[in-house]
Write an enzyme that holds these catalytic residues in place. Structure first.
Site, PDB file in Angstrom:
ATOM      1  N   ARG A 241      30.365 -73.972 -42.096  1.00 45.97           N
ATOM      2  CA  ARG A 241      29.285 -74.473 -41.246  1.00 45.97           C
ATOM      3  C   ARG A 241      28.389 -73.301 -40.877  1.00 45.97           C
ATOM      4  O   ARG A 241      28.870 -72.186 -40.647  1.00 45.97           O
ATOM      5  CB  ARG A 241      29.840 -75.116 -39.966  1.00 45.97           C
ATOM      6  CG  ARG A 241      30.391 -76.520 -40.152  1.00 45.97           C
ATOM      7  CD  ARG A 241      29.296 -77.534 -40.489  1.00 45.97           C
ATOM      8  NE  ARG A 241      29.813 -78.875 -40.677  1.00 45.97           N
ATOM      9  CZ  ARG A 241      30.180 -79.384 -41.851  1.00 45.97           C
ATOM     10  NH1 ARG A 241      30.076 -78.677 -42.964  1.00 45.97           N
ATOM     11  NH2 ARG A 241      30.645 -80.620 -41.913  1.00 45.97           N
ATOM     12  N   GLU A 270      20.467 -77.027 -39.870  1.00 45.47           N
ATOM     13  CA  GLU A 270      20.061 -77.759 -41.081  1.00 45.47           C
ATOM     14  C   GLU A 270      19.147 -78.934 -40.742  1.00 45.47           C
ATOM     15  O   GLU A 270      19.373 -79.589 -39.729  1.00 45.47           O
ATOM     16  CB  GLU A 270      21.307 -78.274 -41.805  1.00 45.47           C
ATOM     17  CG  GLU A 270      22.136 -77.136 -42.350  1.00 45.47           C
ATOM     18  CD  GLU A 270      23.405 -77.605 -43.067  1.00 45.47           C
ATOM     19  OE1 GLU A 270      23.527 -78.805 -43.381  1.00 45.47           O
ATOM     20  OE2 GLU A 270      24.261 -76.748 -43.299  1.00 45.47           O
ATOM     21  N   HIS A 288      23.563 -77.444 -48.946  1.00 46.82           N
ATOM     22  CA  HIS A 288      24.794 -78.126 -48.499  1.00 46.82           C
ATOM     23  C   HIS A 288      25.370 -79.032 -49.596  1.00 46.82           C
ATOM     24  O   HIS A 288      25.478 -80.250 -49.444  1.00 46.82           O
ATOM     25  CB  HIS A 288      24.531 -78.932 -47.212  1.00 46.82           C
ATOM     26  CG  HIS A 288      25.768 -79.194 -46.415  1.00 46.82           C
ATOM     27  ND1 HIS A 288      25.810 -79.195 -45.037  1.00 46.82           N
ATOM     28  CD2 HIS A 288      27.037 -79.459 -46.806  1.00 46.82           C
ATOM     29  CE1 HIS A 288      27.034 -79.463 -44.623  1.00 46.82           C
ATOM     30  NE2 HIS A 288      27.803 -79.628 -45.684  1.00 46.82           N
TER      31      HIS A 288
END
Ligand code: 8YV
Length: 322
Positions: A241, A270, A288
């Site tokens: 993350r 994000e 991602h």
């Protein structure tokens, strides 16, 4: 008996959408646009179960006003976008999708490791720009993986799978930090030394790969000091993350050369990727993609639905987050 009302917040693989359509009174997201906080708030008042992804944030504020939803079936293993304490308080069960994305996420960590050490992104940009004028011995010289030390931070399923690939496929030594001991059964033949703390891993490793959950105490665990310990010849890979890394400190270190390079699949906010990061050549940036294979995304959807089926049949859910 009426079928439970389900909201799927983003577009899912076709086979999973067909299954949920068959078994539930479902609302799908045909446009695949991310839902707003107001949409999510409203959903918690209308649906028996909501199936979100990493793009849907469920804060304590939102969950405290949940009038109807009793299950959040997260499409993904990481759940730091959901305040699980608040969910518990609101009587909402939260499930996730562990296991099915382990191999693909570990593959992506290796992809980033290879891309950043072998300067593959730079090479691709050179060719695409029409600026490659032929081979030369000193062009885009990178670093060899064989014989180097990989430091894993967070030796869970994905950390172990990444270490296994690095050792078996690339002849790397492995050190790691994990809060608890990892049993020999879980390591299953992997030669890996557990070090005392994250600092020691950053000191010892040529490449540090992050595999710990986001949020809470893990936020900015890779700070400027630890990044500096990886060093000018070292590399950082993050498929976990974005918030576990101090992003501005990472940008500074990449810019000054205090860190050799980085391979990133995740970002602090994000889909925002800071412009100074995008301007750097010694970083590989992916959107991602950790679990993004057809096989895994389908398995994730079916796992969410297995949890829904169990919940609405009154059985224990197979994948509660706690
Ligand atoms: C998912 C991930 O695709 O599962 C996770 O935690 O990071 C990704 O691989 C994403 O989170 C979907 O919600």
């Amino acid at each position: 008996m009426a079928k439970p009302r389900i909201l799927i917040t983003r577009k899912w693989p076709d086979a999973c959408e067909a299954r949920v359509r068959r078994d539930y009174d479902v609302v799908l997201n045909e446009t695949d646009e991310p839902l707003s906080q107001d949409d999510l708030q409203e959903a918690l008042g209308r649906f028996d179960a909501v199936c979100p992804t990493v793009t849907d944030r469920f804060s304590a504020h939102l969950l405290s006003k949940a009038a109807k939803t009793k299950l959040i079936g997260n499409f993904g293993v990481g759940f730091n976008h959901i305040d699980v304490d608040a969910a518990e308080e609101a009587g909402i069960t939260v499930t996730n999708t562990p296991g099915v994305l382990t191999d693909c996420t570990a593959d992506l960590a290796m992809t980033l490791m290879l891309m950043v050490t072998r300067r593959a992104g730079e090479g691709e940009r050179l060719v695409r720009a029409g600026d490659w004028h032929g081979w030369k011995p000193t062009q885009l010289v990178g670093a060899r993986l064989t014989g180097k030390t990989l430091g894993i931070v967070g030796m869970g399923r994905i950390g172990i799978a990444t270490a296994r690939r690095a050792q078996a496929g690339f002849g790397m030594n492995v050190v790691y930090y994990n809060r608890s001991e990892v049993s020999p059964e879980r390591l299953d033949g992997l030669k890996a030394e557990r070090l005392d703390d994250i600092d020691a891993v950053c000191e010892a490793a040529d490449i540090v790969s992050l595999h710990l959950p986001g949020g809470g105490a893990n936020s900015k665990v890779l700070d400027a000091g630890r990044i500096a310990k990886i060093g000018p010849e070292g590399f950082l890979v993050n498929t976990a993350r974005g918030d576990v890394v101090d992003e501005p400190a990472l940008i500074d270190a990449l810019h000054s050369g205090a860190l050799g390079g980085a391979g990133l699949d995740v970002y602090a906010a994000e889909p925002h990727v800071p412009e100074p990061l995008r301007a750097l050549d010694n970083v590989v940036l992916l959107p991602h993609l950790g679990s993004a294979t057809a096989e895994t995304r389908e398995a994730m959807g079916h796992m969410v639905l297995d949890n829904l089926d169990a919940f609405f049949a009154g059985r224990d859910v197979p994948n509660p987050v706690r």
